[in-house]
Design a protein around this motif. Structure first.
Motif, PDB file in Angstrom:
ATOM      1  N   GLN A   1       0.844  -1.197   0.000  1.00 26.93           N
ATOM      2  CA  GLN A   1       0.000   0.000   0.000  1.00 26.93           C
ATOM      3  C   GLN A   1       0.881   1.250   0.000  1.00 26.93           C
ATOM      4  N   ALA A   2       0.249   2.398  -0.255  1.00 27.21           N
ATOM      5  CA  ALA A   2       0.999   3.633  -0.488  1.00 27.21           C
ATOM      6  C   ALA A   2       1.937   4.012   0.663  1.00 27.21           C
ATOM      7  N   PRO A   3       1.505   4.018   1.943  1.00 22.84           N
ATOM      8  CA  PRO A   3       2.440   4.421   3.017  1.00 22.84           C
ATOM      9  C   PRO A   3       3.680   3.529   3.077  1.00 22.84           C
ATOM     10  N   GLU A   4       3.473   2.228   2.963  1.00 18.43           N
ATOM     11  CA  GLU A   4       4.622   1.313   2.995  1.00 18.43           C
ATOM     12  C   GLU A   4       5.502   1.523   1.767  1.00 18.43           C
ATOM     13  N   ALA A   5       4.869   1.800   0.612  1.00 18.45           N
ATOM     14  CA  ALA A   5       5.639   2.047  -0.603  1.00 18.45           C
ATOM     15  C   ALA A   5       6.508   3.285  -0.454  1.00 18.45           C
ATOM     16  N   GLN A   6       5.966   4.360   0.156  1.00 22.25           N
ATOM     17  CA  GLN A   6       6.755   5.562   0.337  1.00 22.25           C
ATOM     18  C   GLN A   6       7.944   5.300   1.258  1.00 22.25           C
ATOM     19  N   GLU A   7       7.744   4.490   2.295  1.00 22.19           N
ATOM     20  CA  GLU A   7       8.863   4.152   3.176  1.00 22.19           C
ATOM     21  C   GLU A   7       9.954   3.394   2.410  1.00 22.19           C
ATOM     22  N   SER A   8       9.531   2.491   1.530  1.00 25.37           N
ATOM     23  CA  SER A   8      10.512   1.738   0.739  1.00 25.37           C
ATOM     24  C   SER A   8      11.303   2.657  -0.174  1.00 25.37           C
ATOM     25  N   VAL A   9      10.621   3.615  -0.808  1.00 25.81           N
ATOM     26  CA  VAL A   9      11.306   4.538  -1.718  1.00 25.81           C
ATOM     27  C   VAL A   9      12.249   5.443  -0.939  1.00 25.81           C
ATOM     28  N   GLU A  10      11.854   5.877   0.254  1.00 30.42           N
ATOM     29  CA  GLU A  10      12.735   6.723   1.058  1.00 30.42           C
ATOM     30  C   GLU A  10      13.973   5.951   1.522  1.00 30.42           C
ATOM     31  N   ARG A  11      13.789   4.657   1.825  1.00 30.21           N
ATOM     32  CA  ARG A  11      14.961   3.841   2.168  1.00 30.21           C
ATOM     33  C   ARG A  11      15.882   3.705   0.957  1.00 30.21           C
ATOM     34  N   LEU A  12      15.284   3.543  -0.209  1.00 26.46           N
ATOM     35  CA  LEU A  12      16.092   3.467  -1.434  1.00 26.46           C
ATOM     36  C   LEU A  12      16.851   4.764  -1.656  1.00 26.46           C
TER      37      LEU A  12
ATOM     38  N   GLY B   1       7.727  10.125  -7.219  1.00 26.51           N
ATOM     39  CA  GLY B   1       6.312  10.235  -6.931  1.00 26.51           C
ATOM     40  C   GLY B   1       5.757   8.853  -6.673  1.00 26.51           C
ATOM     41  N   VAL B   2       5.085   8.691  -5.541  1.00 26.08           N
ATOM     42  CA  VAL B   2       4.599   7.380  -5.104  1.00 26.08           C
ATOM     43  C   VAL B   2       3.077   7.406  -5.082  1.00 26.08           C
ATOM     44  N   THR B   3       2.469   6.321  -5.584  1.00 24.24           N
ATOM     45  CA  THR B   3       1.010   6.236  -5.537  1.00 24.24           C
ATOM     46  C   THR B   3       0.580   4.778  -5.530  1.00 24.24           C
ATOM     47  N   GLU B   4      -0.623   4.558  -5.059  1.00 21.73           N
ATOM     48  CA  GLU B   4      -1.198   3.222  -5.020  1.00 21.73           C
ATOM     49  C   GLU B   4      -2.293   3.110  -6.076  1.00 21.73           C
ATOM     50  N   HIS B   5      -2.354   1.985  -6.733  1.00 18.79           N
ATOM     51  CA  HIS B   5      -3.386   1.761  -7.751  1.00 18.79           C
ATOM     52  C   HIS B   5      -4.767   1.746  -7.087  1.00 18.79           C
ATOM     53  N   ARG B   6      -5.710   2.426  -7.730  1.00 20.94           N
ATOM     54  CA  ARG B   6      -7.042   2.574  -7.153  1.00 20.94           C
ATOM     55  C   ARG B   6      -8.066   1.798  -7.971  1.00 20.94           C
ATOM     56  N   PRO B   7      -9.135   1.334  -7.333  1.00 26.09           N
ATOM     57  CA  PRO B   7     -10.171   0.597  -8.063  1.00 26.09           C
ATOM     58  C   PRO B   7     -10.793   1.460  -9.154  1.00 26.09           C
ATOM     59  N   GLY B   8     -11.026   0.825 -10.317  1.00 28.72           N
ATOM     60  CA  GLY B   8     -11.715   1.494 -11.402  1.00 28.72           C
ATOM     61  C   GLY B   8     -10.842   2.324 -12.306  1.00 28.72           C
TER      62      GLY B   8
END
Length: 404
Positions: free
Chosen positions: A338-349, A369-376
């Motif tokens: 999900q987006a919060p965890e993804a942002q943490e991963s990118v910041e660690r990178l 730029g970090v984002t999570e895929h949304r329904p629809g």
């Protein structure tokens, strides 16, 4: 035509045509017999594919030996083969074939350069044929016929050099056997051409001297073609693997290319729709890359791209995929994230990338730029949202990851 139950080989609503044997009244009784036959075949011939091929070839040779033994048994009944000689010949073959079977079935032979024991079995066959030649008296000419069959097996696995040496062994040993046979034959005129027995042996030896090298030459030719085909197949496999790599990876950075990443994004979207598994992406742009190119040239810029690719590959999780999206842009796919965890991963990178040394000591950074895929929404819309977040990170001063 009848439908299969879901999960039994067809999707719901699909139809397949079943063999009539499976629907007949005796099908239920036949299935245990078929299963028992399969288990027996696996027990005797192994369920390992390569080992099974070797044992099947061994079984073919055993059938030839059994046929030959039947002929010699008839000869012993007719009096032109001594019963004691036939028993000794049969006992030798039984022990030798059992030893070959145990070596093949147990896998012991696989530690050798000739795992099928082809050369050993050819030598065994030559010995059996020439022993039969000695004990068969007036009918001994027919015992040489299997010698021509034996060498065809060499084409499957032996090199032409080994086939050559086996041919020399067979010819020299046959000449020695024929000479020994006449040396031990009582009576005068044994070595005279007036001796009918000598004429028979000379005719047999000369025919084998003509036919066996010709058959061995064909076997060697087939062996050479087999080796060439194997080499070509190996090269073709390597070439196809290289074509596949070039089709899915960026040549400069060795990362996945844009086309492959688009396929992965489509797969993740399908997985999201079917199973509800979330995924996030990050669009990454290296900071001040134009300055790097202007100062160090395109060669220096290429080295920075490779250095980033190596650092990112080492820092990411095993399931994450990063691709060169274009120029100095990279797209990171984070499955089941999900987006919060993804942002943490990118910041660690980003923290890992900052410490990579550059020639002028300037730290390597990026904006993401970090984002999570949304329904629809489509994958294109998700990437566009990540792109907007990446430009926002640029405008906010670079060297950071923003989430949208």
């Amino acid at each position: 035509m009848m439908p299969l139950p879901p999960g039994r080989g067809a999707a719901r609503g699909d139809t397949v045509e079943l063999p009539e044997a499976d629907t007949g009244p005796g099908a239920a009784a036949d299935r245990p017999r078929h299963a028992a036959a399969r288990h027996l075949a696996d027990a005797v011939l192994s369920d390992d594919p390569r080992r099974r091929i070797r044992l099947t070839q061994w079984l073919t040779s055993v059938l030839v030996y059994l046929g030959s033994a039947a002929v010699l048994w008839v000869g012993s009944r007719q009096g032109w083969v001594y019963a004691a000689s036939f028993i000794a010949w049969s006992g030798f073959l039984v022990v030798a074939q059992l030893a070959v079977y145990v070596a093949l079935r147990s896998g012991w032979s696989e530690r050798l350069n000739d795992p099928a024991l082809t050369a050993a079995q050819i030598v065994l066959g030559v010995v059996a044929v020439e022993w039969g030649y000695v004990i068969c008296g007036p009918a001994r000419s027919v015992t040489l016929l299997p010698l021509l069959l034996i060498f065809t097996f060499g084409a499957f696995s032996l090199s032409w050099r080994r086939i050559l040496w086996l041919t020399v062994f067979a010819l020299t040993s046959l000449i020695a056997v024929a000479a020994a046979l006449h040396a031990t034959r009582p009576g005068t005129g044994t070595w005279s051409l007036d001796n009918a027995e000598l004429r028979i042996d000379l005719t047999n030896v000369m025919m084998i001297l003509i036919l066996l090298p010709a058959i061995s030459l064909v076997a060697a030719r087939l062996s050479s073609l087999r080796s060439r085909l194997r080499s070509q197949r190996t090269r073709l496999t390597a070439a196809l693997a290289e074509v596949q790599r070039l089709a899915t990876h960026d040549e400069l950075t060795a990362l996945a290319n844009r086309r492959h990443m688009q396929e992965r994004l489509t797969q993740e979207q399908s997985r999201f729709q079917r199973l509800g598994h979330p995924f996030s992406i990050a669009l990454i742009d290296l900071d001040h890359f134009k300055f790097v190119n202007d100062r160090h040239g395109h060669g220096g810029g290429d080295e920075v791209l490779r250095k980033f690719a190596r650092g990112a590959s080492a820092a990411l999780r095993a399931g994450d995929v990063i691709a060169r999206w274009g120029g100095e842009e990279f797209l990171l796919l984070l499955p089941d994230t999900q987006a919060p965890e993804a942002q943490e991963s990118v910041e660690r990178l980003l923290a890992e990338i900052r410490v990579l040394p550059l020639e002028d000591g300037v730290p390597l950074t990026f904006s993401a730029g970090v984002t999570e895929h949304r329904p629809g929404e489509t994958v294109t819309e998700t990437v566009a949202r990540a792109d907007r977040a990446m430009y926002a990170a640029k405008q906010a001063g670079r060297n950071r990851a923003l989430r949208q």
